[in-house]
Design a protein around this motif. Structure first.
Motif, PDB file in Angstrom:
ATOM      1  N   GLY A 660     -66.410 -60.235   2.746  1.00  0.00           N
ATOM      2  CA  GLY A 660     -66.509 -59.481   3.985  1.00  0.00           C
ATOM      3  C   GLY A 660     -65.354 -59.640   4.934  1.00  0.00           C
ATOM      4  O   GLY A 660     -65.545 -59.588   6.155  1.00  0.00           O
ATOM      5  N   LEU A 661     -64.153 -59.849   4.416  1.00  0.00           N
ATOM      6  CA  LEU A 661     -62.994 -60.009   5.291  1.00  0.00           C
ATOM      7  C   LEU A 661     -62.453 -58.669   5.733  1.00  0.00           C
ATOM      8  O   LEU A 661     -62.487 -57.682   4.988  1.00  0.00           O
ATOM      9  CB  LEU A 661     -61.890 -60.789   4.573  1.00  0.00           C
ATOM     10  N   ARG A 662     -61.925 -58.661   6.919  1.00  0.00           N
ATOM     11  CA  ARG A 662     -61.239 -57.469   7.449  1.00  0.00           C
ATOM     12  C   ARG A 662     -59.759 -57.788   7.502  1.00  0.00           C
ATOM     13  O   ARG A 662     -59.329 -58.632   8.292  1.00  0.00           O
ATOM     14  CB  ARG A 662     -61.782 -57.144   8.841  1.00  0.00           C
ATOM     15  N   LEU A 663     -58.988 -57.140   6.626  1.00  0.00           N
ATOM     16  CA  LEU A 663     -57.560 -57.420   6.543  1.00  0.00           C
ATOM     17  C   LEU A 663     -56.841 -56.622   7.614  1.00  0.00           C
ATOM     18  O   LEU A 663     -56.787 -55.386   7.555  1.00  0.00           O
ATOM     19  CB  LEU A 663     -57.027 -57.065   5.150  1.00  0.00           C
ATOM     20  N   THR A 680     -60.922 -68.884  12.760  1.00  0.00           N
ATOM     21  CA  THR A 680     -60.887 -67.550  12.155  1.00  0.00           C
ATOM     22  C   THR A 680     -60.290 -67.598  10.758  1.00  0.00           C
ATOM     23  O   THR A 680     -60.821 -67.012   9.804  1.00  0.00           O
ATOM     24  CB  THR A 680     -60.073 -66.595  13.045  1.00  0.00           C
ATOM     25  N   VAL A 681     -59.166 -68.278  10.604  1.00  0.00           N
ATOM     26  CA  VAL A 681     -58.503 -68.349   9.306  1.00  0.00           C
ATOM     27  C   VAL A 681     -59.324 -69.173   8.322  1.00  0.00           C
ATOM     28  O   VAL A 681     -59.432 -68.837   7.133  1.00  0.00           O
ATOM     29  CB  VAL A 681     -57.078 -68.919   9.455  1.00  0.00           C
ATOM     30  N   ALA A 818     -59.399 -62.707  -2.354  1.00  0.00           N
ATOM     31  CA  ALA A 818     -58.804 -64.007  -2.677  1.00  0.00           C
ATOM     32  C   ALA A 818     -57.715 -64.294  -1.652  1.00  0.00           C
ATOM     33  O   ALA A 818     -56.808 -63.478  -1.473  1.00  0.00           O
ATOM     34  CB  ALA A 818     -58.232 -63.998  -4.081  1.00  0.00           C
ATOM     35  N   VAL A 819     -57.829 -65.412  -0.961  1.00  0.00           N
ATOM     36  CA  VAL A 819     -56.855 -65.804   0.051  1.00  0.00           C
ATOM     37  C   VAL A 819     -56.016 -66.946  -0.503  1.00  0.00           C
ATOM     38  O   VAL A 819     -56.551 -67.980  -0.900  1.00  0.00           O
ATOM     39  CB  VAL A 819     -57.542 -66.226   1.368  1.00  0.00           C
ATOM     40  N   VAL A 820     -54.711 -66.737  -0.547  1.00  0.00           N
ATOM     41  CA  VAL A 820     -53.779 -67.746  -1.053  1.00  0.00           C
ATOM     42  C   VAL A 820     -53.154 -68.456   0.142  1.00  0.00           C
ATOM     43  O   VAL A 820     -52.636 -67.802   1.054  1.00  0.00           O
ATOM     44  CB  VAL A 820     -52.679 -67.093  -1.921  1.00  0.00           C
ATOM     45  N   ALA A 840     -48.303 -57.583  -1.644  1.00  0.00           N
ATOM     46  CA  ALA A 840     -49.425 -58.420  -1.248  1.00  0.00           C
ATOM     47  C   ALA A 840     -49.959 -58.012   0.123  1.00  0.00           C
ATOM     48  O   ALA A 840     -49.195 -57.662   1.026  1.00  0.00           O
ATOM     49  CB  ALA A 840     -49.000 -59.883  -1.227  1.00  0.00           C
ATOM     50  N   ARG A 841     -51.285 -58.073   0.260  1.00  0.00           N
ATOM     51  CA  ARG A 841     -51.915 -57.822   1.537  1.00  0.00           C
ATOM     52  C   ARG A 841     -51.866 -59.090   2.390  1.00  0.00           C
ATOM     53  O   ARG A 841     -51.499 -60.168   1.918  1.00  0.00           O
ATOM     54  CB  ARG A 841     -53.379 -57.394   1.331  1.00  0.00           C
ATOM     55  N   THR A 842     -52.272 -58.949   3.657  1.00  0.00           N
ATOM     56  CA  THR A 842     -52.171 -60.057   4.603  1.00  0.00           C
ATOM     57  C   THR A 842     -53.526 -60.379   5.206  1.00  0.00           C
ATOM     58  O   THR A 842     -54.256 -59.474   5.629  1.00  0.00           O
ATOM     59  CB  THR A 842     -51.192 -59.712   5.738  1.00  0.00           C
ATOM     60  N   TYR A 843     -53.863 -61.664   5.230  1.00  0.00           N
ATOM     61  CA  TYR A 843     -55.037 -62.141   5.948  1.00  0.00           C
ATOM     62  C   TYR A 843     -54.590 -63.208   6.937  1.00  0.00           C
ATOM     63  O   TYR A 843     -54.304 -64.330   6.577  1.00  0.00           O
ATOM     64  CB  TYR A 843     -56.083 -62.715   4.983  1.00  0.00           C
ATOM     65  N   TRP A 844     -54.453 -62.797   8.212  1.00  0.00           N
ATOM     66  CA  TRP A 844     -53.997 -63.701   9.262  1.00  0.00           C
ATOM     67  C   TRP A 844     -52.733 -64.450   8.854  1.00  0.00           C
ATOM     68  O   TRP A 844     -52.609 -65.659   9.015  1.00  0.00           O
ATOM     69  CB  TRP A 844     -55.104 -64.677   9.642  1.00  0.00           C
ATOM     70  N   GLY A 845     -51.785 -63.718   8.281  1.00  0.00           N
ATOM     71  CA  GLY A 845     -50.494 -64.284   7.923  1.00  0.00           C
ATOM     72  C   GLY A 845     -50.430 -64.898   6.547  1.00  0.00           C
ATOM     73  O   GLY A 845     -49.360 -65.307   6.099  1.00  0.00           O
TER      74      GLY A 845
END
Length: 904
Positions: A660-663, A680-681, A818-820, A840-845
């Motif tokens: 359920g993450l919002r990128l 948040t991260v 998947a968050v790396v 690559a997409r971004t999740y809070w950097g």
């Protein structure tokens, strides 16, 4: 610059004043003839050379004489280059010895970036070349949680000289860097000496001394020696001037572009400046030569072709650096502030140091010779006028903002603003050679040049940059120079001792130049330790940390962070995979992400620091954190010693799966509170909800912050702009050092919440108190432990890193994202399962890879931006180079066939 530099210098020596006749496309090339006094150009001729007459016997005699003459000239250039290299090495080392600097003394040489950047980069480069680094040429996994290493390689390590680091043991990287620095200086001296003899005939001994004057100018001693990558530009300038001479003569159409390409690969930044300087020299040569307009244009076009092909060959690296610069952390805009002309004059004196003024010292005798040129009637009036005007205009260009920006490729640099000064030093040395190559200038010229030097020295009197050694060293060198000139004047009378006097004069000249330069090197090294920041030498502290990190390393399952060891870029020296990273190319995404999570930085964002915080350790999978406690305050003359300890904690794997993450673009949505951003991260609430903070100011320079938290929670204080101490009631003071925009203070623990739940943090500071709205956070460890267990349970079952590729196996049926735990810098491409790799997409950097439930693995690979386009440009340039070589070879064969037919 490696074998190609050696080859270029040797070929220049071998063809200086060559008597061979070659016909190339674009016109015949006449053999070197004796220079007219008014031209200073032994390669110029008034017209075409007539075919030899007198039969085969006469032609044979002429050929033998030409070969002997060419051999003599080659020998002179070789002797000049070797003598300049040896003398430069001796004088530079003598300055280090007098200053007591390592390796010839006990004091550190690790001034500012030399210790914080170039030393650790060379340590990492050695490990990478020998197979011991956590990365490859594309990615450095040690620094900044994963950084673009090819950009850093092209900025700091691409000189062929840097390969020599592999010849030294791991614990002698400092010695390797000193040797590399010395070799670069000696190469610059040799290259300049050879170029001077190519420019005009003259005594090789004088050319050697002037080569040393250039290589050990004030710019080298004050700037280049502590920023070794710039020294490649020092070598490039005379080599590029040689390329210009080849272009004028229509020679070396393949070697010329190769030299240009090597210069731009070795260090494109100073090579750009050196190219401008060489273009100035070429234009002067074309304008002062007794040649037709068509021949001048032909030489100019040959030079342009060689430069364009050479830069094209360097494009695979240059474009990578350019792209990395575009996404680097932006430093505040610098407005150029021209220095006072009296300070400008003062920097011509010995023993001066300053990062804000141009280091123009070339040695008093060389400066006197250079300033005799406008008055030396033995040199043609046009040559005197053009060279004198060029020197004045280049000097003015250093201090005028529009031309200042041209010299620096359109952006005024942070730090040293006069980085192009070595070009002006080189032009002054060339002027000295033109005035003195035919012998000692006449007495009126000497008196006029000496008067100018005295006037400049007087103008610099009382300026802040002048040292107590400056005028005594200046006076001693001037006196020795006068004695050398007197010896030469006496030798002209052919009296007793006439043969000995020139030798005495040369000895005095060498003593004046070398002694004054050694004293300058000594004082610059001593003053820098007092006036600028420095790092201690490598020693037991780093050795112990490296051994401890190696024993606990668990990469890539988890990271091991060595913390903040004395110096900068610690992971490159001691190993591990932490946040600390100092580069001119530190990605803005990395710096921004870490800053918003409570990390600190130096250098206006380009030197990110480690953060000792369990939440960020969980976010970035730091399973082991090292601690180094110095046994004594750092000293310049001692190696650091410290006690090394470590703490290990359970953390999620490097790749976690979130649902359920919002990128979103993080920069637009970061919260003002670093505590909220961490939650948040991480994806969990681990700090106490923000409670009202009451501030009281009992006295000037002090304040008390009061709030309530869960008993037993860990108290963290965060105030990026705060400078001072923070003390939790009953605890010890914790120092903070925030000076935005240059320095951002990191979040730090100050103690544990007492049983009463009341938190009181006493602040002691100087100046204004600027605090964020939520400066206190209370971490409840049980909440963090629960979050870590959840992320571990759903995270990757196995993570593998191979060079610049990261792959991870995920639990079957994983959905969400998947968050790396790697900053999402430009160049990352990822895929889920067997899917197609996309940006690559971004999740809070951080890197994020969407999952659809059908993939049980992810794969991410990094390719430095600009590499593909640079490779295409480089391939095109290589084709042009091959075509140029083929065309010249074919045309040369045709010309040879026509010549044979004409003789027959």
């Amino acid at each position: 610059m490696g074998w190609l530099t050696t080859r270029a210098v040797s070929l220049a020596a071998g063809h200086a004043r060559s008597g061979a006749v070659r016909t190339l496309p674009g016109g015949p090339v006449s053999p070197a003839t004796k220079a007219a006094p008014d031209q200073g150009n032994p390669a110029s001729t008034a017209g075409e050379r007539r075919p030899p007459t007198g039969g085969a016997w006469a032609r044979g005699l002429r050929g033998a004489g030409g070969r002997l003459l060419a051999h003599a000239r080659r020998s002179a250039a070789t002797r000049a280059g070797l003598a300049a290299a040896v003398l430069a090495c001796v004088v530079f080392c003598l300055g280090s010895l007098l200053a007591g600097s390592y390796p010839l003394g006990s004091h550190t040489r690790n001034i500012v970036d030399l210790g914080n950047q170039y030393l650790p980069y060379h340590a990492y480069w050695r490990k990478m070349l020998l197979g011991g680094a956590d990365g490859d040429l594309f990615v450095n996994w040690n620094s900044g949680f994963g950084s673009n290493f090819l950009g850093d390689f092209g900025t700091y390590l691409s000189s062929p000289f840097d390969l020599l680091v592999v010849l030294f043991p791991a614990d002698h990287v400092e010695l390797a860097l000193y040797v590399i620095t010395t070799l670069k200086i000696t190469a610059a001296a040799a290259a300049m000496a050879v170029f001077l003899l190519r420019l005009r005939r003259g005594p090789w001994q004088v050319a050697a001394v002037l080569g040393v004057a250039y290589a050990l100018s004030g710019w080298t001693l004050d700037n280049g020696a502590t920023v070794p990558m710039w020294l490649d530009g020092l070598t490039a300038f005379p080599l590029l001037c040689l390329v210009g001479e080849w272009a004028r003569a229509g020679r070396r159409p393949v070697l010329g572009p190769l030299v240009v390409g090597l210069a731009w690969v070795a260090n494109f930044y100073t090579a750009y400046m050196a190219t401008i300087g060489a273009a100035i020299v070429l234009l002067i040569r074309l304008f002062t030569a007794d040649e037709s307009g068509r021949r001048r244009l032909r030489g100019l076009l040959h030079a342009a072709r060689g430069v364009l092909i050479g830069i094209g060959l360097a494009a695979p690296l240059v474009l990578v650096i350019f792209k990395a610069t575009k996404v680097a952390d932006p430093t505040p805009v610098v407005v150029f502030d021209p220095v006072a002309w009296r300070d400008f004059a003062a920097r011509l004196l010995p023993a001066t140091t300053s990062t804000a003024t141009p280091a123009l010292f070339i040695g008093t005798p060389a400066l006197v010779l250079a300033l005799t040129l406008p008055f030396n009637r033995a040199v043609a009036a046009r040559t005197r006028a053009v060279w004198s005007a060029a020197l004045v205009l280049v000097a003015l260009s250093l201090n005028w903002e529009p031309t200042h920006l041209i010299w620096h490729a359109g952006a005024s640099p942070n730090g040293i603003p006069y980085r192009q000064t070595f070009v002006l030093c080189g032009l002054l040395v060339i002027a000295a050679w033109l005035s003195g190559a035919d012998g000692l200038p006449a007495l009126p010229a000497l008196l006029a040049g000496g008067a100018l030097v005295l006037a400049l020295a007087a103008a610099g009197h009382g300026r802040e940059v002048v040292d107590r050694w400056s005028y005594p060293a200046f006076a001693a060198a001037l006196l020795l120079g006068i004695l050398a000139a007197a010896a030469l004047l006496l030798a002209r009378r052919r009296g007793p001792g006439a043969r000995v006097l020139p030798v005495v004069a040369l000895a005095l000249f060498v003593l004046a130049q070398g002694g004054e330069t050694a004293v300058t090197g000594m004082r610059v090294a001593q003053l820098q330790l007092k006036e600028v920041s420095w790092s201690p030498r490598l020693g037991p502290a780093q050795d112990d940390m490296a051994a401890a990190v190696a024993a606990r390393d668990d990469w890539p399952r988890t990271r091991t962070d060595p913390g903040n060891v004395p110096g900068g870029n610690d992971e490159m020296v001691v190993g591990g995979q932490g946040a600390e990273y100092y580069s001119s190319l530190t990605a803005d995404d990395t710096s921004w992400t870490l800053s918003e999570l409570g990390f600190g930085y130096y250098a206006k964002g380009r030197h990110t620091m480690s953060l000792d915080n369990p939440v960020t350790d969980a976010i970035f999978s730091i399973g082991t954190r090292m601690h180094s406690q110095p046994l004594a305050p750092p000293r310049t003359d001692q190696v650091p010693r410290a006690v090394t300890t470590s703490t290990t904690s359970a953390v999620p794997p490097l790749v976690t799966v979130r649902g359920g993450l919002r990128l979103v673009e993080a920069k637009q949505h970061w919260d003002p509170s670093a505590f909220v951003n961490q939650e948040t991260v991480l994806g969990a609430k681990v700090y106490d909800p923000a409670a009202p903070i009451v501030r009281t100011d009992p006295a000037k320079g002090s304040a008390v912050l009061t709030t309530t938290c869960t008993p037993g929670a860990q108290v963290y204080f965060w105030a990026p702009q705060y400078t001072g101490d923070a003390t939790l009631a009953g605890g010890r003071p914790v120092g903070f050092d925030g000076h935005l925009p240059a320095v951002r203070g990191a979040m730090q623990a100050v103690g544990t919440v007492p049983a009463s739940g009341t938190v009181k943090v006493a602040l002691s500071f100087v100046g204004h108190l600027r605090l964020p709205q939520q400066s206190i956070g209370c971490l409840v460890r049980s909440r963090l432990d629960a979050a870590v267990r959840q992320l571990t349970a759903t995270g990757a079952t196995d993570v593998r890193v191979d060079g610049h590729t990261l792959t991870a196996d995920l639990p079957a049926g994983s959905t969400g994202t998947a968050v790396v735990a790697v900053p999402r810098i430009s160049g990352w491409r990822c895929s889920a399962g067997d899917g197609h790799a996309t940006s690559a997409r971004t999740y809070w950097g951080l890197i994020a890879v969407p999952l659809d439930g059908g993939a049980d693995s992810i794969s991410c690979s990094f390719q430095p931006p600009g590499l593909r386009l640079g490779g295409a440009v480089g391939a095109g340039a290589l084709v042009c180079l091959v075509a140029t070589g083929w065309w010249y070879r074919r045309a040369g064969r045709r010309a040879g066939a026509r010549a044979e037919a004409a003789v027959a």
